[in-house]
Design an enzyme around this catalytic site. Sequence first.
Site, PDB file in Angstrom:
ATOM      1  N   THR A  79      43.827  37.793  37.986  1.00 47.63           N
ATOM      2  CA  THR A  79      45.247  38.050  38.262  1.00 47.63           C
ATOM      3  C   THR A  79      45.746  37.263  39.468  1.00 47.63           C
ATOM      4  O   THR A  79      46.764  36.554  39.385  1.00 47.63           O
ATOM      5  CB  THR A  79      45.468  39.551  38.514  1.00 47.63           C
ATOM      6  N   THR A  80      45.064  37.404  40.601  1.00 45.95           N
ATOM      7  CA  THR A  80      45.499  36.743  41.840  1.00 45.95           C
ATOM      8  C   THR A  80      45.516  35.227  41.667  1.00 45.95           C
ATOM      9  O   THR A  80      46.445  34.551  42.121  1.00 45.95           O
ATOM     10  CB  THR A  80      44.567  37.144  42.998  1.00 45.95           C
ATOM     11  N   HIS A 142      49.393  45.700  36.008  1.00 44.58           N
ATOM     12  CA  HIS A 142      48.179  45.924  35.224  1.00 44.58           C
ATOM     13  C   HIS A 142      48.426  46.944  34.113  1.00 44.58           C
ATOM     14  O   HIS A 142      47.482  47.343  33.425  1.00 44.58           O
ATOM     15  CB  HIS A 142      47.061  46.453  36.126  1.00 44.58           C
ATOM     16  N   ARG A 164      39.818  38.554  30.246  1.00 44.27           N
ATOM     17  CA  ARG A 164      38.480  38.163  30.721  1.00 44.27           C
ATOM     18  C   ARG A 164      37.447  39.037  30.017  1.00 44.27           C
ATOM     19  O   ARG A 164      37.758  40.159  29.620  1.00 44.27           O
ATOM     20  CB  ARG A 164      38.393  38.349  32.239  1.00 44.27           C
ATOM     21  N   SER A 172      33.170  43.190  38.587  1.00 44.97           N
ATOM     22  CA  SER A 172      34.170  42.838  39.593  1.00 44.97           C
ATOM     23  C   SER A 172      35.025  44.050  39.967  1.00 44.97           C
ATOM     24  O   SER A 172      35.342  44.269  41.145  1.00 44.97           O
ATOM     25  CB  SER A 172      35.054  41.700  39.067  1.00 44.97           C
ATOM     26  N   MET A 264      40.735  29.274  47.657  1.00 40.48           N
ATOM     27  CA  MET A 264      41.317  30.606  47.490  1.00 40.48           C
ATOM     28  C   MET A 264      40.623  31.625  48.386  1.00 40.48           C
ATOM     29  O   MET A 264      41.268  32.505  48.969  1.00 40.48           O
ATOM     30  CB  MET A 264      41.207  31.040  46.022  1.00 40.48           C
ATOM     31  N   ARG A 295      35.711  37.088  45.328  1.00 42.39           N
ATOM     32  CA  ARG A 295      34.311  37.409  45.563  1.00 42.39           C
ATOM     33  C   ARG A 295      33.360  36.332  45.048  1.00 42.39           C
ATOM     34  O   ARG A 295      32.639  35.703  45.798  1.00 42.39           O
ATOM     35  CB  ARG A 295      33.982  38.760  44.911  1.00 42.39           C
ATOM     36  N   GLY A 297      34.086  34.691  41.433  1.00 45.74           N
ATOM     37  CA  GLY A 297      34.876  33.845  40.551  1.00 45.74           C
ATOM     38  C   GLY A 297      34.046  33.080  39.546  1.00 45.74           C
ATOM     39  O   GLY A 297      34.323  31.920  39.254  1.00 45.74           O
TER      40      GLY A 297
END
Length: 331
Positions: A79-80, A142, A164, A172, A264, A295, A297
């Site tokens: 998302t980010t 979400h 995903r 995650s 990022m 974290r 990715g």
Amino acid sequence: MPFECEIVPDSDLVRKSHYFGVSEYVWVKSERPVEECAKNWRMEPCYMPVMFRDRADEIEHFTVFPDDTWVVTYPKCGTTWCQEMVWLINNGLDMKAASQEPLNSRFPCIEMSTLFPPSFNIGQESIERSKKLPRPRHIKSHLPAHLLPRSIWQVKPKIIYVARNPKDVAVSFYHHQRHLHGYTRSFEDFADAFLADHVIWSPFHSHIVDFWTMRHEDNILFITFEEMKENLRGVITRTATFLGKTLTEADVELLCQHLSFDAMKKNESVNKRVDVDEMKSLTGEAKTEDFSFIRKGQIGSFRELLSPDLEMKFNKWTEKELQNTDFKFQA
């Protein structure tokens, strides 16, 4: 018919989903919209904190504008990463402006105010903040399709949806819940709740499949985390085209560099270090440097926590949930 919220009876599964300050939940239902795009939705009740009940009407009747851009995902699907890409494409790659305002402010999560008790004062103005953003607005959610503001399906703003694979999502999401929501139980407990759709914003599969059925709608772009990892340049180009923007090769290269994992992770406007520290202060846990919101990715990082038996459970669960659909996860 307004959103309907039914209290979830207490059980061991429910207790496995508890996070800091939250121990009561609701199943949220709604009526199928009349629009053609909604005809194949599963309409499965969504598991949300009980605070959602108090703000449901505001979300249901939230005014949507045609020039809005929405990013919608199940949590921990990239998302980010997608938000930062979309915001920069829509704002002329203004890296300076992006660095000066946190992504949470530029691109708020509309339902954040429903996740914690009001006394915590975490994200309590998320709906009002989303409402008052200068247009064109960028809004994240979400929530599943049937719990988004009702007018979104008539107004048809641009929506980018990211999916995903569930095994990476579960791992995650567990780390996310531990560090940003004060979750204290084991990964095995979290996985039990996740597989039973007793984790907030669940059910997982119908969340994705409902948007997959709408992937041919002109106002919806469906992408995956795995695509972004394997072909970020292609996803950037496709997203820009969807948003009606033209990027040069140099623009695409600049975005690829900005959106790289290392960049990022170091980017203070997106890495939510302040949010992590705020939660640790609230729970009384010592601040630590060993967790980053950005974290790992990676594709396949689920292997750090999933035993072979648990991986098999996930695979069988997904196989059952995706029966009679043409959607397949890439990992």
